[in-house]
Enzyme design. Structure first.
Site, mmCIF file in Angstrom:
data_model
loop_
_atom_site.group_PDB
_atom_site.id
_atom_site.type_symbol
_atom_site.label_atom_id
_atom_site.label_comp_id
_atom_site.label_asym_id
_atom_site.label_seq_id
_atom_site.Cartn_x
_atom_site.Cartn_y
_atom_site.Cartn_z
ATOM 1 N N HIS A 114 95.702 42.167 -6.326
ATOM 2 C CA HIS A 114 94.999 40.978 -5.833
ATOM 3 C C HIS A 114 93.630 41.392 -5.299
ATOM 4 O O HIS A 114 93.528 42.254 -4.425
ATOM 5 C CB HIS A 114 95.819 40.285 -4.743
ATOM 6 C CG HIS A 114 97.081 39.678 -5.280
ATOM 7 N ND1 HIS A 114 98.295 39.796 -4.657
ATOM 8 C CD2 HIS A 114 97.289 38.956 -6.414
ATOM 9 C CE1 HIS A 114 99.209 39.155 -5.389
ATOM 10 N NE2 HIS A 114 98.625 38.644 -6.451
ATOM 11 N N ARG B 200 91.144 40.259 -3.380
ATOM 12 C CA ARG B 200 90.578 40.173 -2.036
ATOM 13 C C ARG B 200 91.245 41.094 -1.031
ATOM 14 O O ARG B 200 90.784 41.204 0.104
ATOM 15 C CB ARG B 200 90.666 38.726 -1.558
ATOM 16 C CG ARG B 200 92.100 38.189 -1.448
ATOM 17 C CD ARG B 200 92.065 36.677 -1.292
ATOM 18 N NE ARG B 200 93.393 36.083 -1.211
ATOM 19 C CZ ARG B 200 93.602 34.777 -1.057
ATOM 20 N NH1 ARG B 200 92.580 33.952 -0.976
ATOM 21 N NH2 ARG B 200 94.826 34.299 -0.989
ATOM 22 N N GLU B 201 92.325 41.760 -1.429
ATOM 23 C CA GLU B 201 93.073 42.611 -0.501
ATOM 24 C C GLU B 201 92.469 44.013 -0.511
ATOM 25 O O GLU B 201 93.040 44.967 -1.010
ATOM 26 C CB GLU B 201 94.556 42.600 -0.912
ATOM 27 C CG GLU B 201 95.139 41.186 -0.887
ATOM 28 C CD GLU B 201 96.471 41.024 -1.641
ATOM 29 O OE1 GLU B 201 97.057 42.035 -2.083
ATOM 30 O OE2 GLU B 201 96.928 39.868 -1.768
ATOM 31 N N ARG C 281 91.375 36.049 -5.719
ATOM 32 C CA ARG C 281 92.669 36.740 -5.757
ATOM 33 C C ARG C 281 93.072 37.151 -7.179
ATOM 34 O O ARG C 281 93.632 38.225 -7.402
ATOM 35 C CB ARG C 281 93.728 35.791 -5.164
ATOM 36 C CG ARG C 281 95.183 36.162 -5.407
ATOM 37 C CD ARG C 281 96.065 35.096 -4.782
ATOM 38 N NE ARG C 281 97.453 35.177 -5.204
ATOM 39 C CZ ARG C 281 98.413 35.826 -4.546
ATOM 40 N NH1 ARG C 281 98.119 36.493 -3.447
ATOM 41 N NH2 ARG C 281 99.649 35.817 -4.981
ATOM 42 N N ASN D 51 100.278 39.224 -10.205
ATOM 43 C CA ASN D 51 101.606 39.543 -9.688
ATOM 44 C C ASN D 51 102.613 38.417 -9.944
ATOM 45 O O ASN D 51 103.645 38.330 -9.287
ATOM 46 C CB ASN D 51 101.530 39.864 -8.187
ATOM 47 C CG ASN D 51 102.662 40.773 -7.745
ATOM 48 O OD1 ASN D 51 103.203 41.534 -8.551
ATOM 49 N ND2 ASN D 51 103.044 40.672 -6.475
ATOM 50 N N ARG D 52 102.312 37.560 -10.898
ATOM 51 C CA ARG D 52 103.261 36.535 -11.374
ATOM 52 C C ARG D 52 103.340 36.564 -12.898
ATOM 53 O O ARG D 52 104.011 35.743 -13.492
ATOM 54 C CB ARG D 52 102.814 35.127 -10.947
ATOM 55 C CG ARG D 52 102.645 34.901 -9.456
ATOM 56 C CD ARG D 52 103.961 34.856 -8.710
ATOM 57 N NE ARG D 52 103.725 34.576 -7.297
ATOM 58 C CZ ARG D 52 103.407 35.496 -6.400
ATOM 59 N NH1 ARG D 52 103.297 36.775 -6.743
ATOM 60 N NH2 ARG D 52 103.176 35.163 -5.136
ATOM 61 N N HIS E 280 99.584 45.820 -1.286
ATOM 62 C CA HIS E 280 99.005 44.497 -1.057
ATOM 63 C C HIS E 280 98.645 44.352 0.420
ATOM 64 O O HIS E 280 98.865 45.254 1.216
ATOM 65 C CB HIS E 280 100.035 43.412 -1.410
ATOM 66 C CG HIS E 280 100.352 43.316 -2.863
ATOM 67 N ND1 HIS E 280 99.821 42.357 -3.672
ATOM 68 C CD2 HIS E 280 101.140 44.084 -3.661
ATOM 69 C CE1 HIS E 280 100.265 42.515 -4.908
ATOM 70 N NE2 HIS E 280 101.074 43.555 -4.931
ATOM 71 N N TYR F 124 98.135 40.671 3.339
ATOM 72 C CA TYR F 124 98.444 41.283 4.610
ATOM 73 C C TYR F 124 99.753 40.717 5.105
ATOM 74 O O TYR F 124 100.058 39.554 4.808
ATOM 75 C CB TYR F 124 97.311 41.008 5.643
ATOM 76 C CG TYR F 124 97.044 39.528 5.894
ATOM 77 C CD1 TYR F 124 97.665 38.844 6.943
ATOM 78 C CD2 TYR F 124 96.204 38.787 5.055
ATOM 79 C CE1 TYR F 124 97.423 37.500 7.168
ATOM 80 C CE2 TYR F 124 95.979 37.438 5.275
ATOM 81 C CZ TYR F 124 96.594 36.811 6.334
ATOM 82 O OH TYR F 124 96.376 35.471 6.535
ATOM 83 N N TYR G 3 109.086 35.567 0.557
ATOM 84 C CA TYR G 3 109.509 34.317 -0.079
ATOM 85 C C TYR G 3 109.849 34.610 -1.541
ATOM 86 O O TYR G 3 109.573 35.699 -2.038
ATOM 87 C CB TYR G 3 108.435 33.226 0.022
ATOM 88 C CG TYR G 3 107.008 33.711 -0.090
ATOM 89 C CD1 TYR G 3 106.512 34.202 -1.280
ATOM 90 C CD2 TYR G 3 106.153 33.673 1.014
ATOM 91 C CE1 TYR G 3 105.207 34.642 -1.391
ATOM 92 C CE2 TYR G 3 104.829 34.125 0.928
ATOM 93 C CZ TYR G 3 104.366 34.604 -0.290
ATOM 94 O OH TYR G 3 103.074 35.048 -0.384
ATOM 95 N N GLU H 63 102.995 45.373 2.051
ATOM 96 C CA GLU H 63 101.990 44.448 2.572
ATOM 97 C C GLU H 63 101.397 45.144 3.785
ATOM 98 O O GLU H 63 102.045 45.265 4.824
ATOM 99 C CB GLU H 63 102.631 43.117 2.994
ATOM 100 C CG GLU H 63 103.207 42.301 1.859
ATOM 101 C CD GLU H 63 102.148 41.531 1.064
ATOM 102 O OE1 GLU H 63 100.974 41.512 1.473
ATOM 103 O OE2 GLU H 63 102.517 40.957 0.026
HETATM 104 ZN ZN LIG Z 1 98.716 40.749 -2.893
#
Ligand SMILES: [Zn+2]
Ligand SMILES: *[C@@H]1O[C@H](CO)[C@@H](O)[C@H](O)[C@H]1NC(C)=O
Ligand SMILES: *[C@@H]1O[C@H](CO)[C@@H](O)[C@H](O)[C@H]1NC(C)=O
Ligand SMILES: *[C@@H]1O[C@H](CO)[C@@H](O)[C@H](O)[C@H]1NC(C)=O
Ligand SMILES: *[C@@H]1O[C@H](CO)[C@@H](O)[C@H](O)[C@H]1NC(C)=O
Length: 432
Positions: A191, A193-194, A249, A266-267, A319, A321, A371, A393
């Site tokens: 992702h 922005r991480e 992202r 990541n999907r 990843h 946060y 989740y 994370e």
């Molecule tokens: Zn991520």
């Protein structure tokens, strides 16, 4: 695309766009001025339901959780809003008496103040600063430099090309011992922005090569294992997050018939693809793509991992946060068959993190700890027989969110390093 290496000892200035007024620099053309990040605590199903509607209408950028469908009662959500929608949202929350708190009052001000004071001087790669975030071109130059400087321990190769045609570089760390070696895969920056992810991957490589001689544990690790490190998985998205939108992202692919760019990398994996926790709407931040492995980045890494699956004992993905160490499954609540070894390693890793500065991490199956999501890289790696598959994370828990200041790179990477070493040592032992 592999550039000639004669001149790469000198960095070019980062090309972040900025405007200047009254002596102040405004990054990203001042586009985040007055924008806020608001933390909201829905305490009933009704409140959560209504919030989902409001978020949708106001088109907020969710920081946590990653999509509107995951907004639930008794779970905080951090939302990044434009000026107009922050007014609308705040008056709605006050009127409905929904508990909330402002995390960031002015996103632009935070960006301008903490992260990139115009302090970028030309520096030699020998003095690479691991306590700064680096744009993609600098990370690539650094990778070439590590390959050249530590040629007995580091080898660079590419697993393919991104949507926009960039090389997908990976560093292979390890002593060439001729004999059969098990391996570990580490990726950062799925992702965009991480940013702490890529910073950690670089930190890891630096620590590994610089402690090889003096640290017996690291020597053992690199003698017995190959460690693949991919510092920036989503290269196009990462580049975009430096030059256009700090909070991007997804990947940057464009698909027929829609105006929105990008897929959630990541999907997009071929494991319960497009099930729970993924969106089929191309404009959503958790869009799973038109079909599994539609993203060239995902396809290239999946192919590499699949070919190497017999060697690879662990898949680690970084990843931010939330401060969590997650293991499969993401897509269902059932426990994995051999939970005990995976859980033990995660538990020890959390203790290792805490031992440095007391930072508290949660750990557990992704589905129950964070989740439900489907099509994740971690579940995919596990489904291909890689027994230890984790998603980290990293810091923090929302104080800075994606804008984790550079001053926190060192402590974050130091504690994370302990966890990764601990997991690696666990893998070298038998567990049962
Ligand atoms: Zn991520
Ligand atoms: C925000 O509100 C102002 C004033 O009502 C309006 O002029 C402007 O177009 C709005 N901006 C957006 C992006 O909706
Ligand atoms: C990596 O290092 C080796 C040995 O110095 C060199 O031959 C090779 O060209 C380097 N690869 C890249 C992509 O710079
Ligand atoms: C890993 O963590 C466990 C639990 O804290 C500890 O007993 C063990 O010594 C650690 N191992 C390493 C290599 O740090
Ligand atoms: C989990 O179980 C399978 C089948 O028994 C085994 O091949 C694998 O190595 C085990 N993984 C771990 C982490 O123990």
């Amino acid at each position: 695309m592999v550039r000639t290496q004669g001149t790469h000892h000198i960095f070019l200035l980062g090309l972040i766009s900025w405007t200047s007024s009254a002596g102040h620099c405004h990054l990203y053309n001042n586009r985040y001025v007055g924008e806020k990040v608001i933390r909201i605590f829905p305490k009933s199903d009704k409140e959560a339901d209504e919030l989902r509607n409001v978020y949708h209408q106001l088109q907020v950028d969710l920081w946590q959780p990653s999509s509107i469908s995951h907004v639930m009662k008794d779970t905080v959500s951090d939302v990044h809003t434009s000026i107009n929608s922050s007014h609308a949202l705040l008056s709605y929350l006050t009127k409905m008496k929904i508990k909330h708190r402002i995390l960031v009052n002015n996103v632009q001000k935070m960006l301008d103040s903490q992260e990139f004071r115009p302090r970028r001087k030309r520096r030699s790669l020998k003095k690479y600063n691991y306590e700064e975030y680096h744009p993609l071109n600098e990370i690539e130059s650094w990778m070439f430099f590590m390959n050249k400087t530590y040629s007995d321990l580091v080898y660079i190769f590419s697993v393919g090309k991104s949507y926009e045609g960039r090389q997908l570089f990976v560093l292979k760390l390890g002593k060439d011992t001729q004999s059969y070696k098990k391996a570990i895969w580490i990726d950062c920056g799925i992702h965009a922005r991480e940013w702490i992810g890529p910073a950690f991957c670089q930190w890891f490589v630096k620590e590994a090569v610089s402690s090889y001689k003096k640290d017996p544990a690291m020597r053992k690790i690199l003698n017995l294992l190959d460690i693949y490190v991919m510092p920036v998985f989503n290269v196009d998205g990462y580049h975009f997050s430096w030059h256009s939108d700090r909070f991007w992202r997804k990947t940057r692919s464009k698909h027929r018939g829609c105006h929105c760019h990008g897929v959630d990398a990541n999907r997009n994996w071929k494991v319960h693809w497009s099930d729970e926790g993924a969106s089929l709407n191309p404009c959503d931040n958790n869009y799973c793509g038109p079909f599994p492995e539609s993203e060239p980045e995902v396809k290239a890494v999946a192919q590499f991992l699949y070919r190497q699956r017999k060697h690879i004992r662990a898949y680690l993905s970084f990843h931010a946060y939330a401060q969590m160490i997650l293991y499969p499954y993401s897509y269902q609540y059932n426990a994995i068959p051999n939970l005990s070894c995976v859980e033990l390693a995660a538990n020890n890793a959390v203790l290792a993190i805490r031992s440095a500065y007391g930072t508290r991490y949660k750990h557990g199956p992704a589905s129950t700890t964070l989740y439900l999501t489907s099509g994740s890289s971690m579940d995919w790696a596990y489904s291909k027989g890689i027994p230890y598959s984790y998603a980290f994370e990293l810091r923090d828990t929302g104080h800075y969110g994606f804008l984790l200041p550079e001053s926190l790179i060192r402590p974050t990477c130091t504690e994370t390093m302990l966890a990764v070493k601990n997991i690696t040592m666990h893998i070298l032992k038998k567990c049962h």
